[in-house]
Design a protein around this motif. Structure first.
Motif, mmCIF file in Angstrom:
data_model
loop_
_atom_site.group_PDB
_atom_site.id
_atom_site.type_symbol
_atom_site.label_atom_id
_atom_site.label_comp_id
_atom_site.label_asym_id
_atom_site.label_seq_id
_atom_site.Cartn_x
_atom_site.Cartn_y
_atom_site.Cartn_z
ATOM 1 N N GLU A 151 -1.514 -1.064 -3.857
ATOM 2 C CA GLU A 151 -0.745 0.085 -4.353
ATOM 3 C C GLU A 151 -1.360 1.367 -3.796
ATOM 4 O O GLU A 151 -2.488 1.344 -3.309
ATOM 5 C CB GLU A 151 -0.765 0.116 -5.884
ATOM 6 N N GLU A 152 -0.639 2.417 -3.912
ATOM 7 C CA GLU A 152 -1.112 3.700 -3.426
ATOM 8 C C GLU A 152 -2.402 4.070 -4.134
ATOM 9 O O GLU A 152 -2.510 3.973 -5.362
ATOM 10 C CB GLU A 152 -0.055 4.793 -3.710
ATOM 11 N N GLY A 153 -3.398 4.408 -3.375
ATOM 12 C CA GLY A 153 -4.668 4.835 -3.940
ATOM 13 C C GLY A 153 -5.692 3.727 -4.064
ATOM 14 O O GLY A 153 -6.867 3.984 -4.400
ATOM 15 N N ASN A 154 -5.295 2.455 -3.835
ATOM 16 C CA ASN A 154 -6.288 1.362 -3.855
ATOM 17 C C ASN A 154 -7.288 1.555 -2.719
ATOM 18 O O ASN A 154 -6.960 2.122 -1.673
ATOM 19 C CB ASN A 154 -5.622 0.007 -3.719
ATOM 20 N N VAL A 155 -8.490 1.072 -2.934
ATOM 21 C CA VAL A 155 -9.525 1.160 -1.904
ATOM 22 C C VAL A 155 -9.895 -0.283 -1.494
ATOM 23 O O VAL A 155 -10.215 -1.119 -2.336
ATOM 24 C CB VAL A 155 -10.780 1.883 -2.408
ATOM 25 N N ILE A 156 -9.787 -0.502 -0.151
ATOM 26 C CA ILE A 156 -10.164 -1.811 0.407
ATOM 27 C C ILE A 156 -11.564 -1.692 1.000
ATOM 28 O O ILE A 156 -11.842 -0.775 1.777
ATOM 29 C CB ILE A 156 -9.153 -2.268 1.459
ATOM 30 N N GLU A 157 -12.461 -2.655 0.608
ATOM 31 C CA GLU A 157 -13.831 -2.647 1.141
ATOM 32 C C GLU A 157 -14.127 -4.029 1.738
ATOM 33 O O GLU A 157 -13.888 -5.057 1.102
ATOM 34 C CB GLU A 157 -14.843 -2.343 0.033
ATOM 35 N N THR A 158 -14.652 -4.028 2.974
ATOM 36 C CA THR A 158 -15.045 -5.275 3.625
ATOM 37 C C THR A 158 -16.435 -5.121 4.213
ATOM 38 O O THR A 158 -16.804 -4.031 4.675
ATOM 39 C CB THR A 158 -14.043 -5.680 4.722
ATOM 40 N N HIS A 159 -17.186 -6.197 4.197
ATOM 41 C CA HIS A 159 -18.537 -6.167 4.762
ATOM 42 C C HIS A 159 -18.598 -6.775 6.154
ATOM 43 O O HIS A 159 -19.674 -6.890 6.719
ATOM 44 C CB HIS A 159 -19.503 -6.927 3.829
#
Length: 282
Positions: free
Chosen positions: A265-273
């Motif tokens: 959704e708008e504003g979600n933050v995706i983090e990957t290592h």
């Protein structure tokens, strides 16, 4: 006077002969003195004979009587001598018997000493036997105590064996449950894989991302994605606008890839290592 000396000497001779014989029989220590006295009486007798006057008729009769008495005494002396020899032989036999008895006594003394030594040895063995019996009794008590402990340990072992059987049954039951769960997981994984296979991928080009954080909207369009790792496995997170993780998973591992489908959704933050690829899906 001469007649008196003769009669005194004769009587003394007879008496002293008897005394000498008796002294020999009894082994009296006064033999030497008695022999001297006998000699005196003999001398007196011969002095009386040599100094006496010619005998009268009465003296002749008396002398005849005395001679007869003398002969009678000689016979008595001979008998006494025979008896003396017999007594000497008996004494000799008695002495031999006494010597034999003494030898036997010495032998018996030696035997007695030997028996005493054997008695001392036997007494020592008896003392050792008593000590050994006490030691055996002590060891018997220790054995009984050890048997009691063994019995107690046997009870504990039986109890532990019963517990072990119970645990084995429980483990077997849990293994069966685990097997059932593994089968169920495998079934669910197969269903999930089938679900993944039916996802319709959009014709939009996949989005490749390197390790970092990305905001949905400015960096990545809102939508539904299938994420997969590129190369090594990596940790993957999606946070809502309040900062709570709505996705927290590991994509693949060192030897393969892993896919995960999620909504943004708008504003979600995706983090990957690690490096990943986002594939838009319907």
């Amino acid at each position: 006077m001469s007649m008196f000396l003769m009669m005194l000497g004769l009587a003394g001779v007879v008496v002293m002969i008897v005394v000498l014989l008796f002294g020999l029989i009894m082994k009296n220590g006064k033999l030497k003195r008695n022999a001297i006295i006998l000699t005196i009486f003999v001398v007196s007798f011969f002095v009386g004979i040599t100094t006496s006057p010619p005998p009268t008729h009465e003296e002749t009769l008396r002398a005849s009587t005395i001679y007869k008495e003398k002969e009678k005494m000689k016979e008595e002396v001979k008998k006494i001598e025979v008896e003396f020899e017999q007594v000497k032989d008996e004494i000799s036999d008695s002495q031999k018997e006494l010597t034999k008895i003494k030898d036997e006594i010495e032998v018996e003394k030696d035997n007695l000493n030997s028996k005493k030594e054997e008695f001392v040895e036997v007494t020592s063995y008896i003392d050792k036997k008593d000590a050994l019996l006490k030691e055996i009794e002590k060891l018997g008590k220790e054995v009984d105590s050890a048997n009691d402990k063994i019995g107690s340990k046997d009870s504990e072992i039986k109890s532990k064996e019963s517990e072990l059987i119970t645990l084995k049954d429980k483990i077997k039951t849990e293994e069966n449950e685990l097997t059932a769960l593994e089968d169920k997981i495998q079934t669910k994984e197969s269903e999930l894989e089938n679900i993944g296979n039916v996802i319709n991928k959009k014709k939009t080009e996949p989005i490749s991302l390197i390790a970092g954080q990305y905001t949905v909207g400015p960096d990545i369009p809102v939508g539904r994605y299938q994420v997969t790792n590129v190369g090594r496995g990596t940790n993957f997170f999606v946070y809502d606008s309040d900062g709570y993780a709505i996705v927290n998973t590991i994509l693949g591992n060192d030897h393969g890839s892993g896919d995960y489908v999620f909504f943004t959704e708008e504003g979600n933050v995706i983090e990957t290592h690690g490096k990943i690829k986002l594939i838009p899906v319907d």
